[in-house]
Design a protein around this motif. Sequence first.
Motif, PDB file in Angstrom:
ATOM      1  N   ALA A 131       0.821  -1.215   0.000  1.00  0.00           N
ATOM      2  CA  ALA A 131       0.000   0.000   0.000  1.00  0.00           C
ATOM      3  C   ALA A 131       0.853   1.261   0.000  1.00  0.00           C
ATOM      4  O   ALA A 131       0.390   2.331  -0.426  1.00  0.00           O
ATOM      5  N   TYR A 132       2.097   1.179   0.466  1.00  0.00           N
ATOM      6  CA  TYR A 132       2.987   2.345   0.402  1.00  0.00           C
ATOM      7  C   TYR A 132       3.172   2.801  -1.039  1.00  0.00           C
ATOM      8  O   TYR A 132       3.169   4.001  -1.329  1.00  0.00           O
ATOM      9  N   ALA A 133       3.368   1.849  -1.941  1.00  0.00           N
ATOM     10  CA  ALA A 133       3.549   2.197  -3.357  1.00  0.00           C
ATOM     11  C   ALA A 133       2.271   2.801  -3.933  1.00  0.00           C
ATOM     12  O   ALA A 133       2.323   3.747  -4.730  1.00  0.00           O
ATOM     13  N   LEU A 134       1.124   2.272  -3.527  1.00  0.00           N
ATOM     14  CA  LEU A 134      -0.149   2.810  -4.005  1.00  0.00           C
ATOM     15  C   LEU A 134      -0.372   4.220  -3.472  1.00  0.00           C
ATOM     16  O   LEU A 134      -0.922   5.081  -4.160  1.00  0.00           O
ATOM     17  N   ALA A 135       0.057   4.458  -2.230  1.00  0.00           N
ATOM     18  CA  ALA A 135      -0.070   5.793  -1.652  1.00  0.00           C
ATOM     19  C   ALA A 135       0.796   6.789  -2.421  1.00  0.00           C
ATOM     20  O   ALA A 135       0.382   7.920  -2.694  1.00  0.00           O
ATOM     21  N   LYS A 136       2.000   6.368  -2.775  1.00  0.00           N
ATOM     22  CA  LYS A 136       2.876   7.261  -3.534  1.00  0.00           C
ATOM     23  C   LYS A 136       2.359   7.468  -4.958  1.00  0.00           C
ATOM     24  O   LYS A 136       2.705   8.452  -5.610  1.00  0.00           O
ATOM     25  N   ALA A 137       1.522   6.533  -5.415  1.00  0.00           N
ATOM     26  CA  ALA A 137       0.885   6.704  -6.718  1.00  0.00           C
ATOM     27  C   ALA A 137      -0.258   7.704  -6.641  1.00  0.00           C
ATOM     28  O   ALA A 137      -0.768   8.146  -7.684  1.00  0.00           O
ATOM     29  N   GLY A 138      -0.685   8.039  -5.427  1.00  0.00           N
ATOM     30  CA  GLY A 138      -1.747   9.022  -5.249  1.00  0.00           C
ATOM     31  C   GLY A 138      -3.125   8.512  -5.602  1.00  0.00           C
ATOM     32  O   GLY A 138      -3.999   9.297  -5.994  1.00  0.00           O
ATOM     33  N   ILE A 139      -3.360   7.206  -5.430  1.00  0.00           N
ATOM     34  CA  ILE A 139      -4.655   6.641  -5.843  1.00  0.00           C
ATOM     35  C   ILE A 139      -5.453   6.036  -4.684  1.00  0.00           C
ATOM     36  O   ILE A 139      -6.443   5.346  -4.909  1.00  0.00           O
ATOM     37  N   LEU A 140      -5.042   6.310  -3.442  1.00  0.00           N
ATOM     38  CA  LEU A 140      -5.734   5.713  -2.299  1.00  0.00           C
ATOM     39  C   LEU A 140      -6.717   6.652  -1.608  1.00  0.00           C
ATOM     40  O   LEU A 140      -7.441   6.213  -0.710  1.00  0.00           O
ATOM     41  N   LYS A 141      -6.773   7.902  -2.004  1.00  0.00           N
ATOM     42  CA  LYS A 141      -7.687   8.830  -1.343  1.00  0.00           C
ATOM     43  C   LYS A 141      -9.131   8.366  -1.502  1.00  0.00           C
ATOM     44  O   LYS A 141      -9.580   8.021  -2.595  1.00  0.00           O
ATOM     45  N   ASP A 142      -9.833   8.323  -0.360  1.00  0.00           N
ATOM     46  CA  ASP A 142     -11.238   7.903  -0.304  1.00  0.00           C
ATOM     47  C   ASP A 142     -11.428   6.452  -0.735  1.00  0.00           C
ATOM     48  O   ASP A 142     -12.533   6.052  -1.143  1.00  0.00           O
ATOM     49  N   ARG A 143     -10.373   5.643  -0.655  1.00  0.00           N
ATOM     50  CA  ARG A 143     -10.457   4.223  -0.992  1.00  0.00           C
ATOM     51  C   ARG A 143     -10.321   3.376   0.268  1.00  0.00           C
ATOM     52  O   ARG A 143      -9.673   3.772   1.241  1.00  0.00           O
ATOM     53  N   ARG A 144     -10.933   2.195   0.230  1.00  0.00           N
ATOM     54  CA  ARG A 144     -10.713   1.209   1.288  1.00  0.00           C
ATOM     55  C   ARG A 144      -9.457   0.414   0.934  1.00  0.00           C
ATOM     56  O   ARG A 144      -9.343  -0.129  -0.163  1.00  0.00           O
ATOM     57  N   PHE A 145      -8.527   0.351   1.861  1.00  0.00           N
ATOM     58  CA  PHE A 145      -7.294  -0.385   1.620  1.00  0.00           C
ATOM     59  C   PHE A 145      -6.740  -0.864   2.957  1.00  0.00           C
ATOM     60  O   PHE A 145      -7.173  -0.426   4.027  1.00  0.00           O
ATOM     61  N   THR A 146      -5.776  -1.751   2.883  1.00  0.00           N
ATOM     62  CA  THR A 146      -5.177  -2.267   4.100  1.00  0.00           C
ATOM     63  C   THR A 146      -3.707  -2.574   3.877  1.00  0.00           C
ATOM     64  O   THR A 146      -3.207  -2.573   2.746  1.00  0.00           O
ATOM     65  N   LEU A 147      -3.017  -2.815   4.955  1.00  0.00           N
ATOM     66  CA  LEU A 147      -1.656  -3.319   4.965  1.00  0.00           C
ATOM     67  C   LEU A 147      -1.440  -4.013   6.304  1.00  0.00           C
ATOM     68  O   LEU A 147      -2.331  -4.006   7.159  1.00  0.00           O
ATOM     69  N   HIS A 148      -0.293  -4.611   6.494  1.00  0.00           N
ATOM     70  CA  HIS A 148      -0.050  -5.385   7.710  1.00  0.00           C
ATOM     71  C   HIS A 148      -0.212  -4.504   8.945  1.00  0.00           C
ATOM     72  O   HIS A 148       0.258  -3.361   8.980  1.00  0.00           O
ATOM     73  N   TRP A 149      -0.856  -5.047   9.974  1.00  0.00           N
ATOM     74  CA  TRP A 149      -1.153  -4.267  11.178  1.00  0.00           C
ATOM     75  C   TRP A 149       0.102  -3.662  11.809  1.00  0.00           C
ATOM     76  O   TRP A 149       0.059  -2.573  12.387  1.00  0.00           O
ATOM     77  N   GLU A 150       1.234  -4.364  11.704  1.00  0.00           N
ATOM     78  CA  GLU A 150       2.463  -3.865  12.312  1.00  0.00           C
ATOM     79  C   GLU A 150       2.911  -2.555  11.685  1.00  0.00           C
ATOM     80  O   GLU A 150       3.598  -1.754  12.320  1.00  0.00           O
TER      81      GLU A 150
END
Length: 336
Positions: A131-150
């Motif tokens: 999800a870090y890469a997706l965040a840097k792509a700028g496509i996660l705003k207002d989206r449901r997403f997840t990554l490891h709890w840690e």
Amino acid sequence: MISDSSRFVAKGVAHIDLPKVAEPVHVTFVLLPKFTMLAFSSAIEPLRIANQLTGQILFRWQTLSSDGLPVACSNGVPVMVDGLVPGSQPEGIVLVCSGVEPEDQATVALGDWLRGLWRRGRTVGGLCTGAYALAKAGILKDRRFTLHWENIAGFAETFPELHAARQVFCIDDRIVTCAGGVAAADLMLKIIHDHFGMALSQEVMNMCLLTQRRTEGDEQTTSLAARLGTRHEKLIEAVSFLEARIEEPFDLDACAAQLKLSRRQIERLFNRYLAVTPVRYMNDLRLQRGRALLAETDMSVTEVAIACGYASTSHFSKSFRTKYAISPYRFSHFGK
């Protein structure tokens, strides 16, 4: 040269009938340095098994890296790839496989490449900390997403405007993410189900020796009651109250007022069921968060101390060194 049938369809005993598929689903795995092998294998093996069970190429897959060279995963084992990211225009689903130190591995160039694919109609996603890469792509705003709890605490500090769900996986239109580990298998079972039906996904699940099908809304970790090893209602309420205020000054009186108990009653609950004082429990929790932030972000020791509710950097540093036998500066990337 290895034929497609030899590469993508292994021989096996179990079989399930499925009408001939006209076009397979293409899946591309982008392997970042220090990616989690468990998440990658949990994602790719269900695809192989689906092909094996039906004797068809239902899924084609390829692996890419930033330079086309083998990538060492988090356990140090190098994994060969089929090609390199720059200039590649894969079809179907593109999944970024990440792991430890995700902020360093998810480059701006990778984000730009993913955003371009997404805008051209591809499904893009991340496994574990992808999800870090997706965040840097700028496509996660207002989206449901997840990554490891840690990694959620560190992600929240890096991308405060984005809010990760603590689910095993999320599918939001053409953005798919999972928490990593065996949650990658849960995501793939859902994809197999959506493309080829329940019967095949169930048989793949059986072949993987998975006894429970987790859905998108399932939590990544066990309930607070299970984690604490007790169902004592007031203790669970007290822990929930304190954990929700990790950045604030410790205030057991406020907790007592919220629960309509005395300080002494709360202290007895912690001592009886957790064998620690509330202060010790909160301090350990803050240090765990501090360790995660130091490992996964570029925050300074001072910034981490503040984010973990410490009044001074020296107090945080002393507590950290006592618990982990290393100074927070040396543990962080600044000390490398």
